[in-house]
Write a protein that holds these residues in place. Structure first.
Motif, PDB file in Angstrom:
ATOM      1  N   GLU A   1       0.810  -1.221   0.000  1.00 20.92           N
ATOM      2  CA  GLU A   1       0.000   0.000   0.000  1.00 20.92           C
ATOM      3  C   GLU A   1       0.842   1.269   0.000  1.00 20.92           C
ATOM      4  O   GLU A   1       0.348   2.345  -0.338  1.00 20.92           O
ATOM      5  N   THR A   2       2.111   1.162   0.406  1.00 19.24           N
ATOM      6  CA  THR A   2       2.965   2.356   0.388  1.00 19.24           C
ATOM      7  C   THR A   2       3.140   2.893  -1.031  1.00 19.24           C
ATOM      8  O   THR A   2       3.447   4.069  -1.217  1.00 19.24           O
ATOM      9  N   LYS A   3       2.951   2.037  -2.015  1.00 20.39           N
ATOM     10  CA  LYS A   3       3.138   2.451  -3.410  1.00 20.39           C
ATOM     11  C   LYS A   3       2.065   3.438  -3.868  1.00 20.39           C
ATOM     12  O   LYS A   3       2.262   4.147  -4.854  1.00 20.39           O
ATOM     13  N   ILE A   4       0.937   3.464  -3.158  1.00 19.39           N
ATOM     14  CA  ILE A   4      -0.163   4.341  -3.570  1.00 19.39           C
ATOM     15  C   ILE A   4      -0.544   5.328  -2.474  1.00 19.39           C
ATOM     16  O   ILE A   4      -1.571   5.987  -2.558  1.00 19.39           O
ATOM     17  N   SER A   5       0.278   5.423  -1.443  1.00 28.97           N
ATOM     18  CA  SER A   5      -0.043   6.296  -0.308  1.00 28.97           C
ATOM     19  C   SER A   5       0.788   7.569  -0.350  1.00 28.97           C
ATOM     20  O   SER A   5       1.927   7.583  -0.805  1.00 28.97           O
ATOM     21  N   GLN A   6       0.199   8.641   0.159  1.00 31.75           N
ATOM     22  CA  GLN A   6       0.887   9.921   0.252  1.00 31.75           C
ATOM     23  C   GLN A   6       1.283  10.242   1.689  1.00 31.75           C
ATOM     24  O   GLN A   6       1.850  11.308   1.950  1.00 31.75           O
ATOM     25  N   SER A   7       0.994   9.342   2.621  1.00 36.71           N
ATOM     26  CA  SER A   7       1.197   9.668   4.034  1.00 36.71           C
ATOM     27  C   SER A   7       2.350   8.902   4.677  1.00 36.71           C
ATOM     28  O   SER A   7       2.449   8.850   5.889  1.00 36.71           O
ATOM     29  N   VAL A   8       3.221   8.305   3.857  1.00 41.31           N
ATOM     30  CA  VAL A   8       4.328   7.514   4.397  1.00 41.31           C
ATOM     31  C   VAL A   8       5.532   8.411   4.680  1.00 41.31           C
ATOM     32  O   VAL A   8       5.942   9.204   3.832  1.00 41.31           O
ATOM     33  N   ASP A   9       6.082   8.269   5.858  1.00 40.88           N
ATOM     34  CA  ASP A   9       7.302   8.975   6.223  1.00 40.88           C
ATOM     35  C   ASP A   9       8.492   8.113   5.785  1.00 40.88           C
ATOM     36  O   ASP A   9       8.988   7.289   6.540  1.00 40.88           O
ATOM     37  N   TYR A  10       8.928   8.296   4.552  1.00 42.57           N
ATOM     38  CA  TYR A  10       9.990   7.446   4.000  1.00 42.57           C
ATOM     39  C   TYR A  10      11.284   7.538   4.803  1.00 42.57           C
ATOM     40  O   TYR A  10      11.962   6.535   5.036  1.00 42.57           O
ATOM     41  N   VAL A  11      11.622   8.737   5.214  1.00 41.15           N
ATOM     42  CA  VAL A  11      12.875   8.929   5.949  1.00 41.15           C
ATOM     43  C   VAL A  11      12.824   8.234   7.302  1.00 41.15           C
ATOM     44  O   VAL A  11      13.717   7.467   7.666  1.00 41.15           O
ATOM     45  N   GLY A  12      11.764   8.495   8.067  1.00 42.79           N
ATOM     46  CA  GLY A  12      11.638   7.899   9.400  1.00 42.79           C
ATOM     47  C   GLY A  12      11.593   6.389   9.361  1.00 42.79           C
ATOM     48  O   GLY A  12      12.282   5.702  10.132  1.00 42.79           O
ATOM     49  N   VAL A  13      10.774   5.846   8.446  1.00 44.38           N
ATOM     50  CA  VAL A  13      10.653   4.396   8.333  1.00 44.38           C
ATOM     51  C   VAL A  13      11.966   3.780   7.859  1.00 44.38           C
ATOM     52  O   VAL A  13      12.382   2.722   8.337  1.00 44.38           O
ATOM     53  N   SER A  14      12.640   4.449   6.927  1.00 45.14           N
ATOM     54  CA  SER A  14      13.906   3.923   6.407  1.00 45.14           C
ATOM     55  C   SER A  14      14.968   3.820   7.496  1.00 45.14           C
ATOM     56  O   SER A  14      15.794   2.899   7.495  1.00 45.14           O
ATOM     57  N   GLN A  15      14.969   4.748   8.425  1.00 45.58           N
ATOM     58  CA  GLN A  15      15.920   4.687   9.530  1.00 45.58           C
ATOM     59  C   GLN A  15      15.717   3.411  10.344  1.00 45.58           C
ATOM     60  O   GLN A  15      16.683   2.768  10.775  1.00 45.58           O
ATOM     61  N   VAL A  16      14.454   3.041  10.545  1.00 47.02           N
ATOM     62  CA  VAL A  16      14.149   1.791  11.255  1.00 47.02           C
ATOM     63  C   VAL A  16      14.594   0.592  10.426  1.00 47.02           C
ATOM     64  O   VAL A  16      15.217  -0.345  10.936  1.00 47.02           O
ATOM     65  N   LEU A  17      14.305   0.632   9.128  1.00 50.25           N
ATOM     66  CA  LEU A  17      14.637  -0.491   8.246  1.00 50.25           C
ATOM     67  C   LEU A  17      16.140  -0.749   8.194  1.00 50.25           C
ATOM     68  O   LEU A  17      16.579  -1.906   8.190  1.00 50.25           O
ATOM     69  N   LEU A  18      16.927   0.311   8.162  1.00 49.26           N
ATOM     70  CA  LEU A  18      18.377   0.156   8.086  1.00 49.26           C
ATOM     71  C   LEU A  18      18.925  -0.535   9.327  1.00 49.26           C
ATOM     72  O   LEU A  18      19.889  -1.309   9.253  1.00 49.26           O
ATOM     73  N   CYS A  19      18.306  -0.284  10.462  1.00 48.83           N
ATOM     74  CA  CYS A  19      18.709  -0.965  11.704  1.00 48.83           C
ATOM     75  C   CYS A  19      18.285  -2.430  11.669  1.00 48.83           C
ATOM     76  O   CYS A  19      19.051  -3.323  12.067  1.00 48.83           O
ATOM     77  N   LYS A  20      17.083  -2.687  11.199  1.00 46.70           N
ATOM     78  CA  LYS A  20      16.563  -4.061  11.183  1.00 46.70           C
ATOM     79  C   LYS A  20      17.328  -4.945  10.196  1.00 46.70           C
ATOM     80  O   LYS A  20      17.424  -6.158  10.388  1.00 46.70           O
ATOM     81  N   ALA A  21      17.872  -4.345   9.142  1.00 50.85           N
ATOM     82  CA  ALA A  21      18.600  -5.120   8.132  1.00 50.85           C
ATOM     83  C   ALA A  21      19.890  -5.717   8.680  1.00 50.85           C
ATOM     84  O   ALA A  21      20.480  -6.600   8.051  1.00 50.85           O
ATOM     85  N   ALA A  22      20.322  -5.243   9.843  1.00 52.34           N
ATOM     86  CA  ALA A  22      21.576  -5.735  10.427  1.00 52.34           C
ATOM     87  C   ALA A  22      21.348  -6.740  11.554  1.00 52.34           C
ATOM     88  O   ALA A  22      22.307  -7.207  12.169  1.00 52.34           O
ATOM     89  N   LEU A  23      20.094  -7.098  11.812  1.00 52.10           N
ATOM     90  CA  LEU A  23      19.785  -8.015  12.915  1.00 52.10           C
ATOM     91  C   LEU A  23      20.045  -9.468  12.512  1.00 52.10           C
ATOM     92  O   LEU A  23      20.042  -9.814  11.333  1.00 52.10           O
ATOM     93  N   PRO A  24      20.255 -10.356  13.483  1.00 51.10           N
ATOM     94  CA  PRO A  24      20.589 -11.751  13.166  1.00 51.10           C
ATOM     95  C   PRO A  24      19.443 -12.582  12.587  1.00 51.10           C
ATOM     96  O   PRO A  24      19.681 -13.545  11.865  1.00 51.10           O
ATOM     97  N   ASP A  25      18.191 -12.215  12.882  1.00 48.88           N
ATOM     98  CA  ASP A  25      17.060 -13.017  12.409  1.00 48.88           C
ATOM     99  C   ASP A  25      16.901 -12.895  10.891  1.00 48.88           C
ATOM    100  O   ASP A  25      16.824 -11.789  10.342  1.00 48.88           O
ATOM    101  N   LYS A  26      16.839 -14.031  10.188  1.00 51.89           N
ATOM    102  CA  LYS A  26      16.789 -14.049   8.725  1.00 51.89           C
ATOM    103  C   LYS A  26      15.548 -13.372   8.170  1.00 51.89           C
ATOM    104  O   LYS A  26      15.625 -12.574   7.223  1.00 51.89           O
ATOM    105  N   LEU A  27      14.381 -13.713   8.723  1.00 51.69           N
ATOM    106  CA  LEU A  27      13.144 -13.133   8.209  1.00 51.69           C
ATOM    107  C   LEU A  27      13.141 -11.622   8.389  1.00 51.69           C
ATOM    108  O   LEU A  27      12.666 -10.879   7.512  1.00 51.69           O
ATOM    109  N   THR A  28      13.665 -11.161   9.508  1.00 56.01           N
ATOM    110  CA  THR A  28      13.737  -9.717   9.754  1.00 56.01           C
ATOM    111  C   THR A  28      14.630  -9.041   8.724  1.00 56.01           C
ATOM    112  O   THR A  28      14.269  -8.002   8.153  1.00 56.01           O
ATOM    113  N   ARG A  29      15.797  -9.622   8.455  1.00 57.14           N
ATOM    114  CA  ARG A  29      16.720  -9.035   7.474  1.00 57.14           C
ATOM    115  C   ARG A  29      16.107  -9.036   6.083  1.00 57.14           C
ATOM    116  O   ARG A  29      16.182  -8.040   5.358  1.00 57.14           O
ATOM    117  N   LEU A  30      15.514 -10.156   5.690  1.00 56.93           N
ATOM    118  CA  LEU A  30      14.912 -10.261   4.361  1.00 56.93           C
ATOM    119  C   LEU A  30      13.792  -9.242   4.185  1.00 56.93           C
ATOM    120  O   LEU A  30      13.698  -8.559   3.152  1.00 56.93           O
TER     121      LEU A  30
END
Length: 460
Positions: free
Chosen positions: A222-251
């Motif tokens: 739904e982010t592809k059609i939404s105007q209310s997503v905070d890309y910067v804020g959410v991306s900061q969270v995603l960059l942290c999660k991409a470094a975690l040991p859990d495979k599903l979380t990283r993927l």
């Protein structure tokens, strides 16, 4: 206390479940009477119901005595039941269920708050009673038309990082209901719940893990059609999660990042370097699915960065990340790091001004044990060797390396010289090598190099 007679409160605490059920039914009758009663103002009726709920929460649900907690939950379920049987409806055209929704939604926050207090309670009977109350509440407010979401969402956000699987199931059930409500823009709350939802991906309970993954997949679509997503804020969270040991979380994290760099290009420019770092780390992941997404994203992201006209500070930050990865033990990472440098199309002056040791690192790449790394390094050097001073430095470095480490002459000379001739022109390369060897003091080395050059002449 007088709202619920003493004998009912006492019975609500009994060990015998049948007695507690009887007491709960009495509370339901009390709520139904309150609903029927005509007050001077609607606020008076609302205050009475709130007082009943507060009494059940503070004196029973918040207790440390198990039977008190169970009784409190049964009492709250009875309140929900009493509100749902609202008979004070003058207009028969108003659907009964909608009236129930309007009645209950006034007290939703308080009842949900009581449910949240019991997330960490391990007793199975208490969990079952909590689940029953929660399900009753969900059944009534599902697809509701009331726009009273702000306060409720604040309660949900406060609890989103609970580590308890039981609590997470309840939270996910409400996120799903709110997500399905056309009146609620859940993506507007995405930044507030994304961290907690990603934490659920590593939950030991498979039901929690799967439900969180499904909800996140829906949100991403739904982010592809939404105007209310905070890309910067959410991306900061995603960059942290991409470094975690859990495979599903990283993927899941790099899958989101892959979409976000296409959707929020300009907004994410300050985070380009961090994204490059995450992708370089991920292309050597042990998990095939992660490697696949990372490789695809890394290739796509190089094109995005190249066309972004990012300022020098951003490019320099990327170079800093890439330079660090040139020392990686993983061949794939070294190759991709070199591709990033080639992609940026920098001249020697820009390389030198970015990092003091980057040029030395690039030269050392020519001595890498991997032929693919050497080929990629030569492509980078060839682009910069259009500059005469850099070309001279490159030739001098190679001759010094071959002279000091004779084994390199056997393993790398053929590849390096042939590739340089291909990129820079055989005549230019041979003329410079010949000029340098003419001044060579080590006659034995000069002879070996001349023999090699004579051989390469026949090959070329």
């Amino acid at each position: 206390m007088a709202l619920i007679p003493r004998h009912i409160r006492r019975n609500l605490c009994k060990r015998n479940s049948e007695i507690r059920v009887y007491a709960a039914n009495e509370i339901k009758k009390i709520v139904e009477k309150v609903q029927k009663k005509i007050f001077d103002s609607p606020h008076e009726k609302e205050k009475v119901i709130k007082d009943i709920i507060n009494l059940l929460v503070t004196k029973f649900v918040a207790s440390t005595v198990e039977n008190h907690i169970k009784g409190g939950l049964m009492g709250l379920a009875a309140v929900v039941g009493g509100l749902a049987t609202d008979t004070n409806v003058l207009d028969p055209a108003v659907p009964h269920l909608e009236v129930a929704k309007q009645s209950i939604f006034k007290f939703l926050n308080k009842i949900f708050g009581a449910i949240c207090k019991l997330f960490a309670y391990s007793d199975l009977a208490v969990q079952n009673a909590t689940r029953t109350l929660n399900d009753s509440l969900l059944d009534i407010v599902r697809n509701h038309s009331e726009p009273r979401t702000e306060e409720f969402m604040n309660l949900l956000v406060e609890r989103i990082n609970t580590p308890n699987p039981f609590g997470r199931k309840i939270l996910l059930s409400w996120i799903k209901v709110m997500h399905n409500d056309p009146e609620v823009d859940m993506l507007g709350y995405l930044l507030n719940i994304i961290d907690g939802m990603f934490n659920m991906l590593s939950d030991p309970d498979r039901e929690v893990k799967n439900e969180a993954a499904t909800m996140l997949s829906n949100f991403l679509r739904e982010t592809k059609i939404s105007q209310s997503v905070d890309y910067v804020g959410v991306s900061q969270v995603l960059l942290c999660k991409a470094a975690l040991p859990d495979k599903l979380t990283r993927l899941t994290a790099i899958t989101w990042i892959s979409e976000f760099i296409q959707l929020g290009k300009k907004e994410l420019v300050p985070y380009f370097a961090k994204i490059v770092g995450v992708m370089l780390d991920s292309i050597s992941d042990n998990d095939y699915a992660i490697r696949k997404v990372a490789n695809q994203t890394n290739k796509m992201f190089r094109k995005i960065v190249k066309s972004s006209n990012a300022d020098w500070d951003v490019v320099r930050a990327i170079l800093s990340v890439v330079a660090r990865n040139l020392s990686s033990e993983c061949t794939k990472i070294r190759i991709q790091s070199l591709k990033w440098i080639a992609n940026l199309s920098l001249n020697p002056a820009e390389i030198l001004s970015s990092q003091d040791d980057l040029l030395d690192k690039l030269l050392k790449m020519l001595l890498d044990p991997s032929t693919e790394v050497v080929r990629q390094a030569l492509e980078v050097h060839a682009r910069m060797a259009k500059d005469v001073q850099y070309f001279n430095r490159l030739i001098a470095y190679l001759l010094d390396s071959f002279r000091v480490q004779n084994s390199l002459l056997q393993t790398h000379a053929s590849l390096i010289i042939l590739q340089m001739c291909e990129h820079l022109g055989a005549e230019r390369v041979y003329q410079k090598l010949a000029a340098e060897l003419k001044e060579e003091k080590d006659l034995n080395f000069a002879l070996i190099m001349e023999q090699n050059l004579a051989y390469f002449t026949g090959v070329i």
